[in-house]
Write an enzyme that holds these catalytic residues in place. Structure first.
Site, PDB file in Angstrom:
ATOM      1  CG  ASP A 191      -6.576 -29.693  13.362  1.00  0.00           C
ATOM      2  OD1 ASP A 191      -6.073 -31.050  12.938  1.00  0.00           O
ATOM      3  OD2 ASP A 191      -7.554 -29.128  12.682  1.00  0.00           O
ATOM      4  CB  VAL A 192      -1.298 -33.348  13.979  1.00  0.00           C
ATOM      5  CG1 VAL A 192      -1.177 -33.347  15.562  1.00  0.00           C
ATOM      6  CG2 VAL A 192      -2.422 -34.170  13.594  1.00  0.00           C
ATOM      7  CB  ALA A 226      -3.968 -42.826   6.300  1.00  0.00           C
ATOM      8  CE  LYS A 227      -2.854 -45.445  11.468  1.00  0.00           C
ATOM      9  NZ  LYS A 227      -2.057 -44.743  12.516  1.00  0.00           N
ATOM     10  N   GLY A 247      -1.710 -37.152  19.967  1.00  0.00           N
ATOM     11  CA  GLY A 247      -2.663 -37.907  20.292  1.00  0.00           C
ATOM     12  C   GLY A 247      -2.630 -38.873  21.418  1.00  0.00           C
ATOM     13  CB  SER A 277      -2.397 -49.694  11.412  1.00  0.00           C
ATOM     14  OG  SER A 277      -3.481 -50.686  11.708  1.00  0.00           O
ATOM     15  CE1 TYR A 303      -6.361 -45.872  11.699  1.00  0.00           C
ATOM     16  CE2 TYR A 303      -6.005 -48.191  10.957  1.00  0.00           C
ATOM     17  CZ  TYR A 303      -6.040 -46.965  11.908  1.00  0.00           C
ATOM     18  OH  TYR A 303      -5.383 -47.429  12.942  1.00  0.00           O
ATOM     19  NE  ARG A 320      -9.755 -40.039  24.879  1.00  0.00           N
ATOM     20  CZ  ARG A 320      -9.676 -38.893  24.387  1.00  0.00           C
ATOM     21  NH1 ARG A 320      -9.042 -38.484  23.053  1.00  0.00           N
ATOM     22  NH2 ARG A 320     -10.077 -37.882  25.160  1.00  0.00           N
TER      23      ARG A 320
END
Length: 253
Positions: free
Chosen positions: A63-64, A157-158, A13, A142, A154, A16
Site C-alpha cells: 500500500d503506497v 492530486a495530479k 501500480g 494527467s 484526482y 495492469r
C-alpha cells in the site's frame, strides 16, 4: 542494453494497465523490474511477461500510502533485485464525484494514493539513487491536472504531482537524479472502461467520443505512456529534469 543491464526499476501500480506496460517496456530496455501493486498476487502476470522476454522481475505487494510498508517494500527490492535506481510512481485510484457530493474519505483516498504514495516511494528510493550518484524518478500526472469536472480530488492530486516533480528536480539534481512527469490524456485502460460503465456507455462508444476531440483522432494506449517513461529514464535524458510531458494526442485532450 549495456547502460541499463545492472539497473533496477520500480514501477508502482504495475499489475495492469499503464503500470504493466511500463514494466514490460523497461524490462525490454534492459532493466530488472520490481512490479509493485496493492495485491502481490495480481502482479504475477506482469512478472511472468517480464520473465518471458528474458528479463528479471519481482512482485511486491504494498500500500503506497503506508509509510512502514513502503520502506519494507523498497528494502525487499534492494535485497532481492538490487538497489532501485529508477522509480515510476504510477499507482492511482479514482473516486469521482462533484464537489458538493464528494465524501472526505474519497478525497483522502485519492490524494493518499497519488500524492502521499509518490512522496513515500520517492523518499524511500532516493537514498539508493543519491548513494549511486544516478537516478530517475518519473511521476504519472494527467491532463486532469488542468481541471476536469467531477474529479476535484484526482485533479488536485495530479496537479500536486507536477509541483512535487519540479521540487524533486531542484533538490536531487546535484546528486545525479532527475525527476520528470508524464501527463496522459485519454488512455484505454480498465480505469477508463469503468468510467464508461459509470456514465452508461459502452467502452467502444466512450472511446469513439473521446477520439473525436483528440487531434490525432485516436485514444491513447498504455504503450504510448510507457514509451514516454522509457525516454525519461535513459542515460541520454540526463539533462532533462523538472519537466511535464503531456501525452494526449494534442495540446489538450
Amino acid at each position: 542494453m549495456s547502460e541499463t543491464a545492472q539497473k533496477v526499476a520500480v514501477v508502482t501500480g504495475a499489475a495492469r494497465g499503464i503500470g504493466a506496460a511500463t514494466a514490460l517496456r523497461l524490462a525490454a530496455d534492459g532493466f530488472a523490474v520490481a512490479v509493485l501493486d496493492l495485491d502481490e498476487k495480481a502482479c504475477a502476470g506482469t512478472v511472468a511477461a517480464v520473465e518471458e522476454q528474458g528479463g528479471r522481475g519481482l512482485a511486491v505487494g504494498v500500500d503506497v500510502a503506508d509509510a512502514e510498508r513502503v520502506e519494507a517494500a523498497v528494502a525487499r527490492v534492494a535485497a532481492e533485485l538490487g538497489a532501485p535506481l529508477v522509480l515510476v510512481n504510477n499507482a492511482g485510484i479514482t473516486r469521482d464525484d462533484l464537489l458538493f457530493k464528494m465524501d472526505e474519505r474519497d478525497w483522502d483516498a485519492v490524494v493518499g494514493v497519488h500524492l502521499r504514495g509518490a512522496f513515500l516511494m520517492s523518499r524511500a528510493v532516493q537514498k539508493h539513487m543519491t548513494a549511486a550518484g544516478w537516478g530517475r524518478i518519473v511521476n504519472l500526472s494527467s491532463t486532469a491536472a488542468l481541471g476536469n469536472r467531477g474529479q476535484v480530488n484526482y485533479s488536485a492530486a495530479k496537479a500536486g504531482l507536477q509541483g512535487f516533480t519540479k521540487t524533486l528536480a531542484i533538490e536531487l539534481g546535484k546528486f545525479g537524479v532527475t525527476a520528470n512527469a508524464v501527463a496522459p490524456g485519454f488512455i484505454a485502460t480498465d480505469m477508463t472502461a469503468k468510467t464508461a460503465q459509470r456514465v452508461g456507455l459502452s467502452f467502444d462508444d466512450f472511446k469513439a467520443r473521446a477520439a473525436a476531440n483528440i487531434p490525432v483522432a485516436r485514444v491513447g494506449e498504455p504503450a504510448d505512456i510507457a514509451a514516454a517513461v522509457s525516454f525519461f529514464v535513459r542515460e541520454e535524458a540526463g539533462f532533462v529534469s523538472g519537466q511535464v510531458l503531456y501525452v494526449a494526442g494534442g495540446p489538450r485532450a
